[in-house]
Design a protein around this motif. Structure first.
Motif, short mmCIF file in Angstrom:
data_model
loop_
_atom_site.label_atom_id
_atom_site.label_comp_id
_atom_site.label_asym_id
_atom_site.label_seq_id
_atom_site.Cartn_x
_atom_site.Cartn_y
_atom_site.Cartn_z
N GLN A 100 0.83 -1.21 0.00
CA GLN A 100 0.00 0.00 0.00
C GLN A 100 0.86 1.27 0.00
N ALA A 101 1.79 1.29 -0.94
CA ALA A 101 2.71 2.42 -1.05
C ALA A 101 1.98 3.73 -1.31
N THR A 102 0.91 3.67 -2.08
CA THR A 102 0.17 4.90 -2.38
C THR A 102 -0.39 5.53 -1.12
N ASP A 103 -0.98 4.71 -0.26
CA ASP A 103 -1.55 5.23 0.99
C ASP A 103 -0.46 5.79 1.90
N LYS A 104 0.65 5.08 1.98
CA LYS A 104 1.75 5.54 2.83
C LYS A 104 2.32 6.85 2.29
N ALA A 105 2.50 6.91 0.98
CA ALA A 105 3.03 8.13 0.37
C ALA A 105 2.09 9.31 0.59
N ALA A 106 0.80 9.06 0.52
CA ALA A 106 -0.18 10.13 0.72
C ALA A 106 -0.05 10.72 2.12
N GLU A 107 0.12 9.86 3.13
CA GLU A 107 0.29 10.36 4.50
C GLU A 107 1.58 11.16 4.64
N GLU A 108 2.64 10.66 4.04
CA GLU A 108 3.94 11.34 4.14
C GLU A 108 3.92 12.68 3.42
N ILE A 109 3.37 12.70 2.24
CA ILE A 109 3.30 13.95 1.48
C ILE A 109 2.44 14.99 2.21
N THR A 110 1.32 14.53 2.78
CA THR A 110 0.44 15.44 3.49
C THR A 110 1.14 16.05 4.70
N THR A 111 1.79 15.22 5.51
CA THR A 111 2.41 15.70 6.74
C THR A 111 3.72 16.44 6.47
N ASN A 112 4.56 15.87 5.62
CA ASN A 112 5.92 16.38 5.45
C ASN A 112 6.03 17.52 4.45
N TYR A 113 5.00 17.72 3.66
CA TYR A 113 5.11 18.71 2.58
C TYR A 113 3.90 19.63 2.52
N LEU A 114 2.72 19.08 2.24
CA LEU A 114 1.54 19.93 2.06
C LEU A 114 1.16 20.68 3.33
N SER A 115 1.30 20.03 4.48
CA SER A 115 0.93 20.71 5.73
C SER A 115 1.84 21.90 6.00
N ILE A 116 3.08 21.81 5.58
CA ILE A 116 4.02 22.92 5.77
C ILE A 116 3.64 24.10 4.87
N ILE A 117 3.24 23.80 3.66
CA ILE A 117 2.78 24.86 2.76
C ILE A 117 1.55 25.55 3.36
N ARG A 118 0.63 24.75 3.86
CA ARG A 118 -0.60 25.31 4.43
C ARG A 118 -0.29 26.21 5.63
N LEU A 119 0.50 25.71 6.57
CA LEU A 119 0.79 26.49 7.78
C LEU A 119 1.61 27.74 7.45
N THR A 120 2.55 27.60 6.54
CA THR A 120 3.37 28.75 6.14
C THR A 120 2.50 29.84 5.53
N GLU A 121 1.62 29.46 4.63
CA GLU A 121 0.75 30.44 3.97
C GLU A 121 -0.13 31.17 4.99
N LYS A 122 -0.65 30.43 5.97
CA LYS A 122 -1.57 31.04 6.92
C LYS A 122 -0.86 31.90 7.97
N LEU A 123 0.42 31.59 8.25
CA LEU A 123 1.16 32.36 9.24
C LEU A 123 1.99 33.48 8.63
#
Length: 248
Positions: A100-123
Motif C-alpha cells: 500500500q505504497a500509495t496510501d503511505k506516500a499520501a500520508e507522508e506527502i500530506t504531513t511532510n510537505y503539504l501541511s508545511i505549505i498550508r501552515l506557512t501560507e496562513k502564518l
C-alpha cells in the motif's frame, strides 16, 4: 538572526528533534509553543520545559491548522519564528506485495510537505508584521539522496527541499523573513527506531546546529553526515546513492 527573545512555534515538539529544539530555545530565553497530536505526551513534554505552551494540533488536519493559526494570532501576536518539524515516515520495500505504497506516500506527502505549505501560507501575514522573522523547515539527508527503504518519505522531503528554496528566494525579494532548512542525517529518536536510529546522532546535536546556523545565517544546514553526503552528491550522484543505501 537573534536566538534570544523570540516567540517560537515548533510543530511536533513533544519528542525527538522537536523537543530538543524546544529545550535549546527555552535555555536561550525564548517564549516557546509546541504542538503535537497526543495530548498526554505533549503535556509531559511541556512539564519538562519552562516558558512553554503546549497546544494540541495535528498539522495534517486543515481544521486543526485553522484553529491553531487563530489562537496564535490572538494569544501570541509576537510570533516570529516557526519551526516546521512534524513528520511522518514509513519504512518498507517497494517490492513487497500489498504494501500500500500509495496510501503511505499520501500520508507522508500530506504531513511532510503539504501541511508545511498550508501552515506557512496562513502564518505569513503574522510573520510579515515582525521586525525579524524566520521559517525553519526540517527536511532530511534523503532530500538529496533517497534511501530505498524510505522511498516515498525521501520523495516528500525532496519536495520540501525544493519548496523551501523557492520560498527563501521569494521572501528575500520583498520581506524581512528568512527561510532556513535543517537537514539532519540519521538521528537517534523514537521516530527513527525502525531504521536503526540507535546508530544515529543525538537530537541535541541537531538542535545545537540549528541555533548556530540561525546566529550565522547559514540557511541550508547540513548536519553531521549530511555535509559529507552532499559533497559526494555534487561530484557523483550515483556514488552518493550507493553510499547512503549501503549504510542500512
Amino acid at each position: 538572526m537573534k536566538t534570544q527573545h523570540n516567540t517560537v512555534l515548533i510543530t511536533g515538539g513533544s519528542a525527538g528533534i522537536g523537543f530538543e529544539i524546544a529545550k535549546q530555545f527555552v535555555r536561550k530565553g525564548n517564549q516557546v509553543i509546541i504542538t503535537g497530536r497526543n495530548p498526554e505526551r505533549l503535556q509531559q513534554a511541556a512539564a519538562q520545559l519552562t516558558n512553554t505552551t503546549a497546544l494540541v494540533s495535528d498539522v495534517s488536519n486543515p481544521a486543526d491548522v485553522d484553529q491553531l493559526v487563530e489562537r496564535l494570532q490572538n494569544e501570541f501576536p509576537s510570533l516570529n519564528l516557526v519551526v516546521n518539524n512534524a513528520g511522518r515516515a514509513f519504512y518498507y520495500s517497494l517490492s513487497e506485495d500489498g504494501v500500500q505504497a500509495t496510501d503511505k506516500a499520501a500520508e507522508e506527502i500530506t504531513t511532510n510537505y503539504l501541511s508545511i505549505i498550508r501552515l506557512t501560507e496562513k502564518l505569513l501575514p503574522l510573520l510579515k508584521k515582525q521586525p525579524e522573522a524566520a521559517f525553519v523547515n526540517v527536511s532530511s539527508i534523503v532530500a538529496f539522496v533517497p534511501n530505498h527503504a524510505l522511498a516515498t518519505y525521501a520523495a516528500s522531503k525532496a519536495a520540501l527541499h525544493s519548496y523551501t528554496q523557492a520560498l527563501r528566494f521569494t521572501l528575500a525579494k520583498d520581506t524581512a523573513i528568512k527561510v532556513f532548512e535543517l537537514m539532519p542525517p540519521l538521528v537517534n529518536t523514537e521516530f527513527s527506531e525502525a531504521i536503526g536510529g540507535a546508530n544515529g546522532i543525538s537530537p541535541t546535536v541537531v538542535a545545537e546546529e540549528l541555533l548556530n546556523a540561525l546566529e550565522t545565517e547559514t540557511y541550508e544546514i547540513h548536519v553531521g553526515n549530511t555535509a559529507d553526503l552532499y559533497k559526494l552528491f555534487l561530484s557523483s550522484p550515483a556514488d552518493a546513492l550507493l553510499t547512503l543505501n549501503s549504510r542500512r
